[in-house]
Scaffold this active site. Structure first.
Site, PDB file in Angstrom:
ATOM      1  NE  ARG A  77      -3.238   2.070   3.299  1.00 38.83           N
ATOM      2  CZ  ARG A  77      -2.760   2.940   4.176  1.00 38.83           C
ATOM      3  NH1 ARG A  77      -1.510   2.813   4.593  1.00 38.83           N
ATOM      4  NH2 ARG A  77      -3.510   3.921   4.629  1.00 38.83           N
ATOM      5  CB  CYS A 126      10.448 -18.399  -8.095  1.00 40.11           C
ATOM      6  SG  CYS A 126      10.748 -18.409  -9.854  1.00 40.11           S
ATOM      7  CB  SER A 157      13.002 -11.774  -1.739  1.00 39.14           C
ATOM      8  OG  SER A 157      12.253 -12.899  -1.350  1.00 39.14           O
ATOM      9  CG  ASP A 193      13.482 -16.070   9.453  1.00 38.75           C
ATOM     10  OD1 ASP A 193      12.498 -16.477  10.099  1.00 38.75           O
ATOM     11  OD2 ASP A 193      13.816 -16.541   8.349  1.00 38.75           O
ATOM     12  CG  HIS A 209       6.522 -22.170  34.689  1.00 40.99           C
ATOM     13  ND1 HIS A 209       7.662 -21.512  34.277  1.00 40.99           N
ATOM     14  CD2 HIS A 209       5.710 -21.222  35.198  1.00 40.99           C
ATOM     15  CE1 HIS A 209       7.536 -20.227  34.518  1.00 40.99           C
ATOM     16  NE2 HIS A 209       6.360 -20.021  35.083  1.00 40.99           N
TER      17      HIS A 209
END
Ligand code: ADP
Ligand code: F6P
Length: 323
Positions: free
Chosen positions: A21, A73, A105, A127, A216
């Protein structure tokens, strides 16, 4: 430059729509026509290219994914295939291309630039492994998604006195694990950039957490860390009798890639997208928009893709202090 195109390529992530955009509206504002390429480099080769108007990019700012679609690709690494892409752009009168994506890319954008075709990159990868920019589009939202999961896992882990191994994405980069582990208060963080403790020592830490009375024990493990989450789980289970905690594994997977972008990502994507369109139209090529100390700068694609961004390992020490 009178006509530019924009595409998203590689793994998707939150904020790509906001970026498309921004590229579109900035370019239109500057009097250029804008073309959207479907399915990344695959669509570029096949000529899946359509003009974008301001209305076409309305209502997408807050949506995850990419409305243009994305793809991997591999054949784009071949020069013959890239020539086909250049021919397609030539047929549409397109003079420059904004590539929104991760390291691969951006390597594609660099390859087109080296063939003499003007390109400009926007670093977008959950990442956060792209060299030269403090943050890439998508990282912040993904971190928040991971944190939401860790908070929820903590609730159930504490209720049952369990140890949880939470595996997060990042490919070969430990940024998501490191940042979410610190912000989520994990007892241990394992990343590929740091050899880390042996399986024995990991188990010792879990035993120690139990002995210290913890309700935990959360281990955040980057998917690229070796010997891997399952190896830790098997080792802990083999020492079940002395462990105290029962062990569970949660692999967060692609849930980390979806969802509405955070305020930070919308802002970053908008700023970077507008910057890329602006600088491409002004004649800059072979660069990407880079956020450095909250200032946007151009950074050479050749430097960006040469190596993965180094991880700030001093933060691992911080996580140990907080344990
Ligand atoms: P990401 O961009 O998210 O890192 P990939 O590494 O899968 O994702 O790369 C996306 C796409 O970029 C690849 O499928 C390919 O089309 C293109 N690409 C990757 N490396 C190169 C390269 N060295 N030269 C040209 N194109 C590349
Ligand atoms: O690069 C983004 C990323 O989500 C990595 O964290 C992960 O390793 C990879 O893409 C997964 O790719 P795919 O969606 O092709 O399985």
């Amino acid at each position: 430059m009178r006509r530019i195109a924009v595409l998203t390529s590689g793994g998707d992530g939150p904020g790509l729509n906001a970026c498309i955009r921004a590229v579109t509206r900035e370019a239109l504002q500057r009097g250029a026509k804008v073309y959207g390429v479907r399915w990344g480099y695959k669509g570029l080769i096949n000529g899946e290219i359509d003009e974008l108007t301001s209305r076409d990019v309305g209502g997408i700012l807050n949506r995850g994914g990419t409305f243009l679609g994305t793809a991997r690709c591999p054949e784009f690494k071949e020069i013959q295939v890239r020539r086909t892409a250049l021919r397609q752009m030539n047929q549409h009168g397109i003079e420059g291309l904004v590539v929104i994506g991760g390291n691969g890319s951006l390597a594609g954008a660099l390859a087109l630039h080296e063939m003499g075709f003007p390109t400009f990159g926007v670093p977008a990868s959950i990442d956060n492994d792209i060299n030269g920019t403090d943050m890439a589009v998508g990282v912040d939202t993904t971190l928040n998604t991971i944190l939401d999961a860790i908070d929820r896992i903590k609730d159930t882990a504490a209720s049952h006195q369990r140890a949880f191994l939470v595996e997060v994405m990042g490919r070969d980069c430990g940024y998501l694990a490191l940042a979410s582990g610190i912000a989520g208060g994990a007892e241990m963080i394992l990343v590929p950039e740091h050899e880390g403790p042996s399986l024995e020592a990991i188990a010792d830490t879990v035993v120690e957490a139990y002995t210290r009375g913890k309700a935990h024990c959360i281990l955040v493990i980057a998917e690229g860390w070796k010997p891997g989450t399952q190896a830790v789980a098997e080792h802990l289970r083999a020492r079940k009798d002395e462990l105290g905690f029962d062990v569970r594994v949660t692999v967060l997977g692609h849930v980390q890639r979806g969802g509405r972008p955070s305020a930070y990502d919308r802002l970053l994507a908008t700023r970077m997208g507008a910057y890329a369109a602006d600088h491409l139209i002004a004649g800059e090529s072979g660069q990407m928009a880079a956020m450095r100390g909250n200032v946007l700068e151009s950074f050479p694609l050749a430097e960006a893709v040469k190596a993965l961004k180094p991880l700030n390992l001093t933060l691992l020490g911080l996580s140990e202090v907080m344990d």
